[in-house]
Design an enzyme around this catalytic site. Structure first.
Site, mmCIF file in Angstrom:
data_model
loop_
_atom_site.group_PDB
_atom_site.id
_atom_site.type_symbol
_atom_site.label_atom_id
_atom_site.label_comp_id
_atom_site.label_asym_id
_atom_site.label_seq_id
_atom_site.Cartn_x
_atom_site.Cartn_y
_atom_site.Cartn_z
ATOM 1 N N CYS A 127 30.703 46.221 57.373
ATOM 2 C CA CYS A 127 30.343 47.473 58.057
ATOM 3 C C CYS A 127 30.242 48.543 56.977
ATOM 4 C CB CYS A 127 31.358 47.816 59.146
ATOM 5 S SG CYS A 127 33.045 48.111 58.593
ATOM 6 N N GLY A 128 30.292 49.807 57.357
ATOM 7 C CA GLY A 128 30.142 50.853 56.350
ATOM 8 C C GLY A 128 31.273 50.863 55.341
ATOM 9 N N THR A 129 32.496 50.775 55.851
ATOM 10 C CA THR A 129 33.666 50.811 54.970
ATOM 11 C C THR A 129 34.338 49.456 54.783
ATOM 12 O OG1 THR A 129 35.089 51.249 56.862
ATOM 13 C CG2 THR A 129 34.227 53.182 55.681
ATOM 14 N N ASP A 177 27.397 45.378 60.894
ATOM 15 C CA ASP A 177 26.798 46.425 61.721
ATOM 16 C C ASP A 177 25.730 47.112 60.876
ATOM 17 O OD1 ASP A 177 28.068 48.254 60.058
ATOM 18 O OD2 ASP A 177 29.201 49.240 61.648
ATOM 19 N N HIS A 197 53.992 31.182 49.772
ATOM 20 C CA HIS A 197 53.070 32.027 50.535
ATOM 21 C C HIS A 197 52.918 31.529 51.973
ATOM 22 C CE1 HIS A 197 52.273 34.076 46.860
ATOM 23 N NE2 HIS A 197 51.914 32.944 46.265
ATOM 24 N N HIS A 243 47.002 34.048 48.236
ATOM 25 C CA HIS A 243 48.329 34.413 48.733
ATOM 26 C C HIS A 243 48.390 34.617 50.241
ATOM 27 C CE1 HIS A 243 50.060 35.902 44.618
ATOM 28 N NE2 HIS A 243 49.575 34.679 44.558
ATOM 29 N N ARG A 271 55.525 33.083 54.162
ATOM 30 C CA ARG A 271 55.222 34.473 54.514
ATOM 31 C C ARG A 271 54.156 34.540 55.604
ATOM 32 N NH1 ARG A 271 55.543 35.524 48.023
ATOM 33 N NH2 ARG A 271 57.812 35.557 47.966
#
Ligand code: RB5
Length: 149
Positions: A65-67, A8, A133, A98, A136
């Site tokens: 994106c920003g975060t 974005d 793994h 993992h 899981r």
């Protein structure tokens, strides 16, 4: 390997740098935008990139994106997607080893362009370890399937 990428308005510079770098390394990169600096809703881009991955057209996806968090929340709503928001090297490597993550999410307002490129390299260069793994991940898939009932 084919890689889908998208961002974005919080990650355009990072997306362009990562896409260019991966292409220079010889990867085929499907760029789902954005292509100019204007506000968009990150779920719209997450849907495009994750669809490319779940359809098998692209092996891995990268969303910025920003975060990195909004993209990861949106991407993880899609069945078959294991998206990881990473801002340092250890996580970008181990989420492939993992978690068999198939989408890397980065924050354009969290890390620099150089780090984004390094994390993308680690993500695409690292393979799933399998073994314990896989068991899981099978349990995560069970949760995913349960949600549909
Ligand atoms: C857009 O302003 C911002 O909210 C978005 O890029 C992202 O950080 C959301 O998680």
């Amino acid at each position: 390997m084919k890689i889908a990428i998208g961002c974005d308005h919080g990650g355009l510079e990072h997306k362009n740098a990562v896409a260019e770098h991966l292409r220079e390394r010889g990867f085929e990169v499907d760029d789902f935008g954005i292509y100019e600096q204007k506000p968009v809703d990150y779920p719209d881009i997450a849907v495009k990139v994750t669809s490319a991955v779940t359809s098998g057209n692209d092996e891995l996806g990268i969303l910025i994106c920003g975060t990195g968090i909004g993209m990861s929340i949106a991407a993880n709503k899609v069945k078959g997607i294991r998206a990881a928001a990473c801002s340092e090297h250890f996580s970008a490597k181990y989420t492939r080893m993992h978690n068999n993550s198939n989408v890397l999410c980065l924050g354009g307002r969290v890390i620099g362009v150089g780090t984004a490129v390094e994390l993308a390299d680690l993500f695409v260069d690292t393979s799933f370890e399998g073994g314990r793994h896989q068991r899981r991940i099978d349990k995560i898939t069970e949760i995913e399937n349960f949600k549909e009932n």
